[in-house]
Write a protein that holds these residues in place. Structure first.
Motif, PDB file in Angstrom:
ATOM      1  N   THR A 297       0.859  -1.177   0.000  1.00 43.36           N
ATOM      2  CA  THR A 297       0.000   0.000   0.000  1.00 43.36           C
ATOM      3  C   THR A 297       0.898   1.231   0.000  1.00 43.36           C
ATOM      4  O   THR A 297       2.095   1.150   0.270  1.00 43.36           O
ATOM      5  CB  THR A 297      -0.924   0.052   1.242  1.00 43.36           C
ATOM      6  N   SER A 298       0.302   2.348  -0.272  1.00 45.99           N
ATOM      7  CA  SER A 298       1.077   3.584  -0.226  1.00 45.99           C
ATOM      8  C   SER A 298       1.434   3.897   1.224  1.00 45.99           C
ATOM      9  O   SER A 298       0.798   3.406   2.150  1.00 45.99           O
ATOM     10  CB  SER A 298       0.278   4.734  -0.846  1.00 45.99           C
ATOM     11  N   THR A 299       2.411   4.734   1.395  1.00 42.21           N
ATOM     12  CA  THR A 299       2.882   5.040   2.755  1.00 42.21           C
ATOM     13  C   THR A 299       1.880   5.860   3.553  1.00 42.21           C
ATOM     14  O   THR A 299       1.948   5.895   4.778  1.00 42.21           O
ATOM     15  CB  THR A 299       4.225   5.777   2.713  1.00 42.21           C
ATOM     16  N   ASP A 300       0.930   6.497   2.879  1.00 42.67           N
ATOM     17  CA  ASP A 300      -0.075   7.261   3.618  1.00 42.67           C
ATOM     18  C   ASP A 300      -1.281   6.402   4.011  1.00 42.67           C
ATOM     19  O   ASP A 300      -2.164   6.861   4.725  1.00 42.67           O
ATOM     20  CB  ASP A 300      -0.538   8.493   2.834  1.00 42.67           C
ATOM     21  N   GLY A 301      -1.293   5.129   3.594  1.00 40.80           N
ATOM     22  CA  GLY A 301      -2.367   4.209   3.971  1.00 40.80           C
ATOM     23  C   GLY A 301      -1.889   3.221   5.016  1.00 40.80           C
ATOM     24  O   GLY A 301      -0.700   3.122   5.326  1.00 40.80           O
ATOM     25  N   ALA A 302      -2.829   2.478   5.557  1.00 48.92           N
ATOM     26  CA  ALA A 302      -2.494   1.445   6.547  1.00 48.92           C
ATOM     27  C   ALA A 302      -2.181   0.141   5.832  1.00 48.92           C
ATOM     28  O   ALA A 302      -2.786  -0.180   4.806  1.00 48.92           O
ATOM     29  CB  ALA A 302      -3.667   1.241   7.502  1.00 48.92           C
ATOM     30  N   ALA A 303      -1.244  -0.602   6.372  1.00 51.01           N
ATOM     31  CA  ALA A 303      -0.918  -1.921   5.833  1.00 51.01           C
ATOM     32  C   ALA A 303      -1.996  -2.913   6.243  1.00 51.01           C
ATOM     33  O   ALA A 303      -2.722  -2.693   7.216  1.00 51.01           O
ATOM     34  CB  ALA A 303       0.446  -2.379   6.363  1.00 51.01           C
TER      35      ALA A 303
ATOM     36  N   ALA B  16      -0.932  -2.000  11.973  1.00 52.00           N
ATOM     37  CA  ALA B  16      -1.290  -1.350  10.710  1.00 52.00           C
ATOM     38  C   ALA B  16      -0.127  -0.546  10.148  1.00 52.00           C
ATOM     39  O   ALA B  16      -0.150  -0.140   8.994  1.00 52.00           O
ATOM     40  CB  ALA B  16      -2.508  -0.444  10.905  1.00 52.00           C
ATOM     41  N   GLU B  17       0.890  -0.347  10.975  1.00 49.78           N
ATOM     42  CA  GLU B  17       2.077   0.392  10.533  1.00 49.78           C
ATOM     43  C   GLU B  17       2.845  -0.411   9.485  1.00 49.78           C
ATOM     44  O   GLU B  17       3.404   0.151   8.553  1.00 49.78           O
ATOM     45  CB  GLU B  17       2.959   0.681  11.756  1.00 49.78           C
ATOM     46  N   GLY B  18       2.873  -1.730   9.636  1.00 49.35           N
ATOM     47  CA  GLY B  18       3.560  -2.582   8.672  1.00 49.35           C
ATOM     48  C   GLY B  18       5.053  -2.300   8.608  1.00 49.35           C
ATOM     49  O   GLY B  18       5.643  -1.804   9.576  1.00 49.35           O
ATOM     50  N   THR B  19       5.649  -2.618   7.486  1.00 47.61           N
ATOM     51  CA  THR B  19       7.071  -2.344   7.270  1.00 47.61           C
ATOM     52  C   THR B  19       7.228  -1.519   6.000  1.00 47.61           C
ATOM     53  O   THR B  19       6.534  -1.743   5.008  1.00 47.61           O
ATOM     54  CB  THR B  19       7.886  -3.642   7.138  1.00 47.61           C
ATOM     55  N   MET B  20       8.137  -0.590   6.070  1.00 47.99           N
ATOM     56  CA  MET B  20       8.428   0.267   4.915  1.00 47.99           C
ATOM     57  C   MET B  20       9.543  -0.378   4.106  1.00 47.99           C
ATOM     58  O   MET B  20      10.567  -0.773   4.654  1.00 47.99           O
ATOM     59  CB  MET B  20       8.848   1.655   5.395  1.00 47.99           C
ATOM     60  N   VAL B  21       9.305  -0.485   2.804  1.00 48.70           N
ATOM     61  CA  VAL B  21      10.285  -1.102   1.907  1.00 48.70           C
ATOM     62  C   VAL B  21      10.590  -0.113   0.797  1.00 48.70           C
ATOM     63  O   VAL B  21       9.684   0.490   0.218  1.00 48.70           O
ATOM     64  CB  VAL B  21       9.740  -2.426   1.330  1.00 48.70           C
TER      65      VAL B  21
ATOM     66  N   ARG C 237       4.462   0.488   1.722  1.00 54.13           N
ATOM     67  CA  ARG C 237       4.187  -0.161   3.010  1.00 54.13           C
ATOM     68  C   ARG C 237       3.682  -1.584   2.753  1.00 54.13           C
ATOM     69  O   ARG C 237       2.791  -1.803   1.955  1.00 54.13           O
ATOM     70  CB  ARG C 237       3.136   0.641   3.762  1.00 54.13           C
ATOM     71  N   TYR C 238       4.292  -2.542   3.449  1.00 52.06           N
ATOM     72  CA  TYR C 238       3.876  -3.946   3.383  1.00 52.06           C
ATOM     73  C   TYR C 238       3.402  -4.399   4.760  1.00 52.06           C
ATOM     74  O   TYR C 238       3.848  -3.875   5.773  1.00 52.06           O
ATOM     75  CB  TYR C 238       5.046  -4.847   2.946  1.00 52.06           C
TER      76      TYR C 238
END
Length: 130
Positions: free
Chosen positions: A34-40, A67-72, A87-88
């Protein structure tokens, strides 16, 4: 006694089926970016508890992952932000596969109890007829 075994194993079948559903949903969405401004995607974990006043086990609810997930960093991804991040979900595939195996085995064990209890009940009916 036999009906108790079938009832208790039936509650176990239900809990393990719901656990399998949650794990399969987590596995299916593990690679959803998902985009970084959305929730994973948030992984779902089934919470089971002992029956209150009755025998068996029941689903008490569900807990959800972060919901923060991981940033790749994937600058070529169509959902990447201006810095190239997406965001994954924070889902550990090996942990999910372990849960999948445990849920499958638990389901199989409870199904075997139902089958054996049914066979025992049928044998008791045959004895009573003779």
């Amino acid at each position: 006694m036999t009906f108790d075994a079938i009832g208790i194993a039936g509650t176990g079948l239900t809990v393990h089926r719901k656990w399998l559903d949650a794990v399969s949903d987590n596995l299916a969405n593990a690679n959803n970016a998902t985009s970084t401004d959305g929730a994973a995607f948030q992984a779902r974990y089934v919470v089971a508890q002992e029956g209150q006043g009755v025998s068996g086990v029941y689903v008490a609810g569900a807990e959800f992952g972060d919901a923060e997930g991981t940033m790749v960093h994937e600058p070529d991804h169509p959902l990447a932000d201006e810095n190239g991040y997406v965001r994954y979900p924070d889902i550990d595939l090996s942990q999910q596969m372990g849960s999948l195996i445990m849920a499958q085995r638990g389901y199989q064990a409870n199904a075997a109890v139902v089958d054996r209890a049914k066979s025992t009940y049928e044998a008791a009916l045959q004895i009573g007829r003779n």
